[in-house]
Design a protein around this motif. Structure first.
Motif, PDB file in Angstrom:
ATOM      1  N   ILE A 195      90.558 109.251  18.696  1.00  0.00           N
ATOM      2  CA  ILE A 195      89.828 110.297  19.420  1.00  0.00           C
ATOM      3  C   ILE A 195      90.351 110.321  20.851  1.00  0.00           C
ATOM      4  N   PRO A 196      90.737 111.479  21.358  1.00  0.00           N
ATOM      5  CA  PRO A 196      91.263 111.507  22.715  1.00  0.00           C
ATOM      6  C   PRO A 196      90.184 111.184  23.731  1.00  0.00           C
ATOM      7  N   PRO A 197      90.538 110.486  24.833  1.00  0.00           N
ATOM      8  CA  PRO A 197      89.534 110.228  25.868  1.00  0.00           C
ATOM      9  C   PRO A 197      89.153 111.536  26.559  1.00  0.00           C
ATOM     10  N   VAL A 198      87.942 111.600  27.082  1.00  0.00           N
ATOM     11  CA  VAL A 198      87.527 112.808  27.792  1.00  0.00           C
ATOM     12  C   VAL A 198      88.078 112.766  29.209  1.00  0.00           C
ATOM     13  N   ALA A 199      88.187 113.942  29.831  1.00  0.00           N
ATOM     14  CA  ALA A 199      88.703 114.000  31.201  1.00  0.00           C
ATOM     15  C   ALA A 199      87.737 113.303  32.146  1.00  0.00           C
ATOM     16  N   GLU A 200      88.298 112.803  33.257  1.00  0.00           N
ATOM     17  CA  GLU A 200      87.486 112.082  34.232  1.00  0.00           C
ATOM     18  C   GLU A 200      86.337 112.965  34.740  1.00  0.00           C
ATOM     19  N   GLY A 201      85.158 112.428  34.778  1.00  0.00           N
ATOM     20  CA  GLY A 201      84.005 113.181  35.272  1.00  0.00           C
ATOM     21  C   GLY A 201      83.340 114.029  34.203  1.00  0.00           C
ATOM     22  N   SER A 202      83.950 114.141  33.024  1.00  0.00           N
ATOM     23  CA  SER A 202      83.316 114.916  31.962  1.00  0.00           C
ATOM     24  C   SER A 202      82.167 114.117  31.359  1.00  0.00           C
ATOM     25  N   GLU A 203      81.350 114.819  30.624  1.00  0.00           N
ATOM     26  CA  GLU A 203      80.179 114.157  30.059  1.00  0.00           C
ATOM     27  C   GLU A 203      80.381 113.818  28.592  1.00  0.00           C
ATOM     28  N   ILE A 204      79.791 112.704  28.194  1.00  0.00           N
ATOM     29  CA  ILE A 204      79.827 112.279  26.800  1.00  0.00           C
ATOM     30  C   ILE A 204      78.390 112.294  26.294  1.00  0.00           C
ATOM     31  N   PRO A 205      78.112 113.067  25.235  1.00  0.00           N
ATOM     32  CA  PRO A 205      76.736 113.064  24.748  1.00  0.00           C
ATOM     33  C   PRO A 205      76.384 111.745  24.082  1.00  0.00           C
ATOM     34  N   LEU A 206      75.179 111.265  24.334  1.00  0.00           N
ATOM     35  CA  LEU A 206      74.695 110.039  23.678  1.00  0.00           C
ATOM     36  C   LEU A 206      73.535 110.361  22.729  1.00  0.00           C
ATOM     37  N   ALA A 207      72.678 111.266  23.147  1.00  0.00           N
ATOM     38  CA  ALA A 207      71.562 111.648  22.266  1.00  0.00           C
ATOM     39  C   ALA A 207      71.138 113.072  22.592  1.00  0.00           C
ATOM     40  N   ARG A 208      70.663 113.777  21.577  1.00  0.00           N
ATOM     41  CA  ARG A 208      70.190 115.148  21.818  1.00  0.00           C
ATOM     42  C   ARG A 208      69.018 115.456  20.884  1.00  0.00           C
ATOM     43  N   LEU A 209      67.932 115.938  21.482  1.00  0.00           N
ATOM     44  CA  LEU A 209      66.775 116.389  20.701  1.00  0.00           C
ATOM     45  C   LEU A 209      66.689 117.896  20.884  1.00  0.00           C
ATOM     46  N   SER A 210      66.816 118.629  19.787  1.00  0.00           N
ATOM     47  CA  SER A 210      66.710 120.084  19.871  1.00  0.00           C
ATOM     48  C   SER A 210      65.287 120.490  19.540  1.00  0.00           C
ATOM     49  N   LEU A 211      64.543 120.851  20.580  1.00  0.00           N
ATOM     50  CA  LEU A 211      63.152 121.258  20.360  1.00  0.00           C
ATOM     51  C   LEU A 211      63.101 122.619  19.668  1.00  0.00           C
ATOM     52  N   GLU A 212      64.140 123.388  19.881  1.00  0.00           N
ATOM     53  CA  GLU A 212      64.249 124.693  19.228  1.00  0.00           C
ATOM     54  C   GLU A 212      64.311 124.495  17.704  1.00  0.00           C
ATOM     55  N   ASN A 213      65.185 123.579  17.253  1.00  0.00           N
ATOM     56  CA  ASN A 213      65.329 123.333  15.817  1.00  0.00           C
ATOM     57  C   ASN A 213      64.114 122.618  15.231  1.00  0.00           C
TER      58      ASN A 213
END
Lengths: 211, 617
Positions: B531-549
């Motif tokens: 997996i390619p590393p993300v660019a410096e300063g970019s965000e990496i998701p760790l958890a997401r709760l979709s209240l819409e879903n």
């Protein structure tokens, strides 16, 4: 007289049903700082009610029962409250927004008080108590509701054999993580001191002991 | 004609002089903001410093926002505003404002709207004389500030709460307000208000205020800038240096078995150069961000790897089903973590732990920690999604995934693990059926080239729950049903961004839409590419709760979910429906709640982000 008797006496006094003689109450208060706090809260409530009746700005419907319940519950729920602090913060933001709907946006000045003000400091303390109560209650309800809404099947418990097998290594890791937490105590204690410092909580009881 | 030429020259010189001054002293011009002016008065040895800035425009933006209008219409708003405690709070604040003869908008806009700074330094011992706390406010309406303070003094003096005295220092005056708990000191000068219970702290503020403006930013302002916390609505700065001596003392008092742990914590703490907790409000989201800045050269080798490693997003984000209700996923270098955790344990404690783990995992192979653990991960994740529309099985699809990497030492580790699980499940079924009236059935079948093991119990399990596990695409999958496992995406991945993500990274690899299939065993174990590393300063998701879903799921499956909760909690079904409706009411206001990580050299931020349905500004 013990603490329970004192609580009942306060309840009766606020309900207008009479109470034991002041000397009996004072004798208990002399050696019980917790009940002194309760007594102060009750006195503030009476002053506040008198003020509100005079200005007729807010009807005191059900308020005395609620505040007494709140003062009593607060004494019992200290530990749980600390656990809920994080959620309480979120709830307080929501609450601040709600409050602003009524008057935070209103440029209308509150009427000047027509009777001698009991104490500005006490009003602030009442506001603190009410805010604490509402955020804790909101957070507690959110946790309880969240738990009940999780669709976990009731019959599917952790197999005893598996739980027993994993217990010793898990216990070691749990002890280690709790000790890691303890090593940050100097920071946490300072944070607590800072909050006490700014909120002006009594740091010592009258006999000089740390609370 | 003659007269204007010199005046033009003069104004040109003036403009040039001003431009030169601004260019030569950029920090001085920046320091002119109310926030920076207050931070210049904060002692450099402060342990905590809370900064709230631009409250006026943030509050007005929020009050006039579409989100606020939606919130006002909600049942939540009606419930909270009619609450008895809310009325009590309103009454108390009403009293306070009445005494000061002011309004909240006036207080917010004229007094506290620009900047508030609160700093604290603990004493040498608890609550001693050297403890310092300071509240600083820069009011834009200086006459109003003076008037309000006079009213406050008058009201409190009348009530017998305080006695006020004027005191002098360095030719300036400040007020001593004596109350039951001791003294408070107020210093006011042209819209600046400083409050402290320490007279020395107020005198220091006066000294700093009297000294000429410094051509550099304060220590706290610089630190907040480095931590990216200078623009936030609220920022709490924690000075690690202020606690070093106390932590060292705490470590020296530790018992023998805790020595290694305390020593390790102290080493990590010394490597920290700054900590900030911030709250920011943007148009589309509200962020609560914790930022840690370290000097990586001072970290032990095991921890340095985590700080200096290129951040990568867990691949499972691209393989979990969409739309999901809840997803949590990350990367854990198990071999590295073993070294890292070892730094917190005495060798004897660690040896005992390793022995205990190895003894309980002998079914998979000998020496779990050394030989098996490095095969697990780094990718792992857990996901909950609604079942497909139209399916009569209502139970949500839950899926846990753990990457299994075959090594030369353990070429068939994935098969070994799955066979062990099958064996243990068989024992569990036997034990369960011996103790319960209803029986569990164990099944094994192959679907799309993937061998699935699952349990059924039509009497006890809700419709759609058939716990299952399988190997697929190099992952060990545990799911709520075989159908949930089938939704784990297989096949090669292409790089696309994760929806709603901030930053400039290329994002996670994602398989082509509609691609299905899969494999198992050693053939699939190493199929996943790097997996390619993300660019410096970019965000990496760790958890997401979709209240819409979540709201959509509950709305579509209300009857089934209410029936299940009613049975589980022993509630009337109508009550369960009421609770679910209330949850949907709250969920209607928000799209997602996310937890993301943002990495920069020597700095890591963890962000809790709430995205509302309607803009916050």
């Amino acid at each position: 007289m013990n603490c329970s008797d004192f609580e009942n006496a306060v309840q009766r006094r606020l309900d207008g049903l009479g109470a034991p003689g002041r000397s009996e109450l004072d004798a208990h208060l002399a050696h019980c700082p917790e009940c002194r706090t309760l007594d102060e809260a009750a006195s503030r409530l009476e002053e506040g009610l008198a003020l509100m009746r005079a200005s007729a700005s807010m009807p005191p419907i059900g308020m005395r029962e609620r505040i007494v319940r709140q003062a009593l519950a607060e004494r019992r729920a200290g530990l749980q409250r600390r656990r809920l602090t994080a959620l309480a913060l979120a709830a307080s933001v929501a609450f601040a927004i709600v409050l602003s709907r009524n008057w935070l946006t209103s440029p209308v000045r509150p009427p000047a008080n027509e009777v001698a003000h009991p104490s500005l400091k006490k009003s602030v303390r009442d506001a603190q108590l009410a805010l604490t109560s509402i955020v804790n209650r909101t957070a507690g309800t959110a946790i309880d509701e969240g738990r009940s809404l999780l669709p976990v099947p009731t019959s599917f418990e952790t197999p005893t054999l598996l739980a027993r097998s994993l217990d010793p290594p898990v216990r070691t890791l749990r002890i280690t993580s709790s000790r890691v937490g303890e090593s940050f105590n100097p920071v946490l204690a300072s944070a607590k001191d800072a909050v006490q410092f700014f909120l002006g909580d009594d740091r010592k009881t009258e006999d000089g002991q740390e609370k | 004609m003659i007269a204007w030429r010199p005046s033009v020259r003069k104004s040109q010189w003036l403009v040039l002089a001003l431009m030169t001054a601004m260019l030569a002293a950029p920090t001085w011009t920046r320091a002119a903001t109310p926030r920076d002016e207050l931070l210049g008065l904060v002692p450099e040895d402060a342990a905590f410093c809370l900064v709230i800035q631009d409250l006026r425009s943030h509050a007005l933006d929020l009050i006039n926002s579409p989100f606020f209008k939606e919130f006002e219409k909600s049942r939540l708003s009606r419930c909270l505003s009619g609450d008895q405690d809310a009325l009590q709070l309103q009454a108390a604040l009403h009293e306070v404002l009445g005494v000061l003869d002011t309004t909240w908008p006036e207080l917010r806009d004229e007094i506290i709207g620009d900047a508030i700074v609160i700093s604290y330094r603990p004493g040498a011992t608890r609550h001693d004389e050297s403890e310092r706390g300071l509240i600083l406010i820069r009011a834009r309406n200086a006459p109003l500030l003076n008037t309000l303070l006079d009213r406050l003094d008058e009201a409190q003096a009348q009530a017998g709460d305080i006695k006020v005295q004027v005191r002098k220092h360095d030719g300036d005056s400040y007020r001593e307000r004596k109350d039951a708990k001791g003294q408070q000191y107020f210093y006011v000068d042209q819209g600046l208000l400083a409050i402290s219970r320490s007279e020395m702290a107020i005198r220091n503020v006066i000294d700093r205020h009297h000294s000429a403006p410094k051509p550099f930013e304060s220590t706290v302002a610089l630190q907040l800038g480095q931590l990216g916390a200078d623009k936030a609505l609220a920022a709490l700065w924690i000075n690690p240096r202020a606690f070093e001596a106390r932590m060292a003392q705490h470590a020296s008092e530790a018992g023998n078995e805790d020595v290694a742990l305390h020593r390790a914590i102290l080493t990590y703490w010394k490597a920290l150069t700054g900590i900030a907790l911030t709250l920011s409000l943007d148009r589309d989201d509200a962020d609560l961000r914790l930022t840690l800045r370290t000097d990586a050269t001072r970290l032990p080798e095991a921890a340095r790897k985590f700080v200096t490693a290129e951040p990568r997003q867990a691949e499972v984000w691209a393989r979990f089903p969409e739309p999901a209700i809840f997803t949590v996923a990350g990367r854990l270098d198990t071999a590295g973590w073993d070294d890292f955790l070892s730094t917190f344990m005495e060798p004897k404690v660690r040896a005992e732990l390793v022995q205990r783990v190895n003894r309980r995992t002998e079914a998979i192979g000998d020496d779990f920690v050394k030989r098996i653990l490095p095969c697990l991960g780094p990718d792992w994740g857990f996901c909950v999604a609604a079942p497909p529309a139209g399916s009569d099985a209502w139970f949500p699809h839950a899926l846990a995934a753990l990457r299994i990497r075959a090594t030369t030492d353990q070429p068939a580790i994935d098969q070994t693990i799955v066979n062990t699980l099958y064996f243990l499940t068989g024992i569990f079924v036997l034990a369960y059926n011996g103790d319960h009236d209803s029986t569990l059935s164990l099944h094994r079948e192959t679907r799309d080239g993937c061998t699935l093991t699952y349990l059924t119990n039509d009497r006890e399990f809700p419709k759609g729950l058939r716990p299952a596990f399988a190997l697929k695409e190099g992952y060990l999958l545990l799911g709520s049903s075989p159908e949930a496992i089938a939704r784990f995406r297989a096949g090669p991945l292409t790089a696309v961004s994760v929806p709603g993500r901030k930053g400039t990274g290329t994002g996670s690899p994602r398989p082509p839409e509609g691609e299905r299939g899969g494999g198992e065993g050693a053939s699939g174990a190493n199929r996943v590419g790097a997996i390619p590393p993300v660019a410096e300063g970019s965000e990496i998701p760790l958890a997401r709760l979709s209240l819409e879903n979540l709201r959509l799921f509950i709305t579509e499956r209300m009857s089934d979910v209410a029936r299940h909760i009613s049975k589980k909690e022993n509630l009337p079904e109508d009550e369960a429906r009421r609770r679910l409706s209330a949850l949907c009411e709250v969920a209607r206001l928000f799209k997602t709640v996310e937890f993301v990580q943002q990495s920069q050299p020597n700095q890591i931020s963890l962000v809790l982000r709430v995205r509302p349905e309607a803009p916050l500004k």
